[in-house]
Motif scaffolding. Sequence first.
Motif, mmCIF file in Angstrom:
data_model
loop_
_atom_site.group_PDB
_atom_site.id
_atom_site.type_symbol
_atom_site.label_atom_id
_atom_site.label_comp_id
_atom_site.label_asym_id
_atom_site.label_seq_id
_atom_site.Cartn_x
_atom_site.Cartn_y
_atom_site.Cartn_z
ATOM 1 N N TRP A 23 0.840 -1.197 0.000
ATOM 2 C CA TRP A 23 0.000 0.000 0.000
ATOM 3 C C TRP A 23 0.880 1.254 0.000
ATOM 4 C CZ3 TRP A 23 -5.279 -0.048 -0.337
ATOM 5 C CH2 TRP A 23 -5.937 1.156 -0.141
ATOM 6 N N ALA A 24 1.899 1.262 0.847
ATOM 7 C CA ALA A 24 2.811 2.408 0.925
ATOM 8 C C ALA A 24 3.510 2.627 -0.413
ATOM 9 C CB ALA A 24 3.834 2.195 2.039
ATOM 10 N N ARG A 25 3.931 1.528 -1.037
ATOM 11 C CA ARG A 25 4.591 1.642 -2.348
ATOM 12 C C ARG A 25 3.611 2.190 -3.393
ATOM 13 N NH1 ARG A 25 8.943 -0.746 -5.487
ATOM 14 N NH2 ARG A 25 8.228 -0.908 -7.630
ATOM 15 N N MET A 26 2.365 1.708 -3.364
ATOM 16 C CA MET A 26 1.356 2.167 -4.312
ATOM 17 C C MET A 26 1.162 3.681 -4.194
ATOM 18 S SD MET A 26 -2.731 1.260 -4.371
ATOM 19 C CE MET A 26 -3.091 2.234 -2.895
ATOM 20 N N VAL A 27 1.059 4.152 -2.970
ATOM 21 C CA VAL A 27 0.842 5.587 -2.747
ATOM 22 C C VAL A 27 2.072 6.385 -3.164
ATOM 23 C CG1 VAL A 27 0.470 7.327 -0.949
ATOM 24 C CG2 VAL A 27 -0.884 5.232 -0.945
ATOM 25 N N GLU A 28 3.243 5.825 -2.937
ATOM 26 C CA GLU A 28 4.486 6.525 -3.287
ATOM 27 C C GLU A 28 4.702 6.597 -4.798
ATOM 28 O OE1 GLU A 28 9.257 5.771 -2.912
ATOM 29 O OE2 GLU A 28 7.979 5.069 -1.283
ATOM 30 N N THR A 29 4.504 5.481 -5.485
ATOM 31 C CA THR A 29 4.819 5.429 -6.916
ATOM 32 C C THR A 29 3.679 5.892 -7.807
ATOM 33 O OG1 THR A 29 4.069 3.142 -7.227
ATOM 34 C CG2 THR A 29 6.393 3.488 -6.573
ATOM 35 N N ARG A 30 2.455 5.731 -7.343
ATOM 36 C CA ARG A 30 1.262 6.045 -8.145
ATOM 37 C C ARG A 30 1.287 5.299 -9.474
ATOM 38 N NH1 ARG A 30 0.394 12.531 -7.195
ATOM 39 N NH2 ARG A 30 0.563 12.463 -4.942
ATOM 40 N N ASN A 31 1.809 4.110 -9.443
ATOM 41 C CA ASN A 31 1.957 3.285 -10.641
ATOM 42 C C ASN A 31 0.801 2.281 -10.706
ATOM 43 O OD1 ASN A 31 2.747 1.066 -12.351
ATOM 44 N ND2 ASN A 31 4.809 1.908 -12.317
ATOM 45 N N PRO A 32 0.114 2.189 -11.845
ATOM 46 C CA PRO A 32 -0.999 1.240 -11.955
ATOM 47 C C PRO A 32 -0.593 -0.209 -11.638
ATOM 48 C CG PRO A 32 -1.047 2.750 -13.801
ATOM 49 C CD PRO A 32 0.234 3.017 -13.059
ATOM 50 N N ALA A 33 0.634 -0.590 -11.969
ATOM 51 C CA ALA A 33 1.081 -1.955 -11.672
ATOM 52 C C ALA A 33 1.170 -2.190 -10.165
ATOM 53 C CB ALA A 33 2.435 -2.217 -12.327
ATOM 54 N N ASP A 34 1.599 -1.183 -9.416
ATOM 55 C CA ASP A 34 1.646 -1.320 -7.956
ATOM 56 C C ASP A 34 0.238 -1.380 -7.366
ATOM 57 O OD1 ASP A 34 4.433 -1.423 -7.749
ATOM 58 O OD2 ASP A 34 4.587 0.763 -7.734
ATOM 59 N N CYS A 35 -0.687 -0.668 -7.981
ATOM 60 C CA CYS A 35 -2.091 -0.721 -7.544
ATOM 61 C C CYS A 35 -2.651 -2.127 -7.767
ATOM 62 C CB CYS A 35 -2.920 0.302 -8.305
ATOM 63 S SG CYS A 35 -2.421 2.019 -8.085
ATOM 64 N N ALA A 36 -2.320 -2.715 -8.903
ATOM 65 C CA ALA A 36 -2.779 -4.076 -9.200
ATOM 66 C C ALA A 36 -2.185 -5.078 -8.221
ATOM 67 C CB ALA A 36 -2.411 -4.447 -10.633
ATOM 68 N N LEU A 37 -0.925 -4.869 -7.833
ATOM 69 C CA LEU A 37 -0.292 -5.749 -6.853
ATOM 70 C C LEU A 37 -1.017 -5.673 -5.516
ATOM 71 C CD1 LEU A 37 1.975 -7.682 -6.020
ATOM 72 C CD2 LEU A 37 3.365 -5.667 -5.488
ATOM 73 N N VAL A 38 -1.406 -4.484 -5.104
ATOM 74 C CA VAL A 38 -2.162 -4.329 -3.853
ATOM 75 C C VAL A 38 -3.469 -5.108 -3.928
ATOM 76 C CG1 VAL A 38 -3.449 -2.681 -2.432
ATOM 77 C CG2 VAL A 38 -1.123 -2.145 -3.162
ATOM 78 N N GLN A 39 -4.118 -5.085 -5.075
ATOM 79 C CA GLN A 39 -5.367 -5.837 -5.225
ATOM 80 C C GLN A 39 -5.127 -7.333 -5.013
ATOM 81 O OE1 GLN A 39 -7.647 -4.671 -8.801
ATOM 82 N NE2 GLN A 39 -6.268 -2.922 -8.832
ATOM 83 N N GLU A 40 -4.042 -7.842 -5.576
ATOM 84 C CA GLU A 40 -3.724 -9.267 -5.418
ATOM 85 C C GLU A 40 -3.447 -9.615 -3.957
ATOM 86 O OE1 GLU A 40 -0.715 -10.810 -8.038
ATOM 87 O OE2 GLU A 40 -1.444 -9.547 -9.682
ATOM 88 N N ILE A 41 -2.672 -8.785 -3.294
ATOM 89 C CA ILE A 41 -2.344 -9.037 -1.886
ATOM 90 C C ILE A 41 -3.578 -8.887 -1.014
ATOM 91 C CG2 ILE A 41 -0.990 -8.201 0.081
ATOM 92 C CD1 ILE A 41 1.174 -7.394 -1.991
ATOM 93 N N ALA A 42 -4.403 -7.901 -1.311
ATOM 94 C CA ALA A 42 -5.606 -7.648 -0.503
ATOM 95 C C ALA A 42 -6.576 -8.819 -0.517
ATOM 96 C CB ALA A 42 -6.310 -6.386 -0.983
ATOM 97 N N ASP A 43 -6.566 -9.606 -1.590
ATOM 98 C CA ASP A 43 -7.466 -10.759 -1.673
ATOM 99 C C ASP A 43 -7.295 -11.722 -0.507
ATOM 100 O OD1 ASP A 43 -8.861 -10.090 -3.942
ATOM 101 O OD2 ASP A 43 -7.547 -11.203 -5.297
#
Length: 77
Positions: A23-43
């Motif tokens: 989540w921290a990386r997603m917010v820092e990078t604002r990269n769609p790929a990092d957002c998708a990774l958060v979705q996978e982990i959140a599952d």
Amino acid sequence: MNIWSELAALESRITDKTLRAAWARMVETRNPADCALVQEIADDTDDAFMFWRLALCAEEYATVEQSLAHLLIKETQ
């Protein structure tokens, strides 16, 4: 407050260490790929739906931000 600030503020509610780091990386990078990774982990977490949905919205927002940035660069060249 913008979407990224609001998402950063939610980080303290995340109890799963892996999800919190992603989540921290997603917010820092604002990269769609990092957002998708958060979705996978959140599952695999207790609050899966809430964090998955927020990450999906972040992914869509990040994609639009990137598209706009590319258009602006193209226009200024």
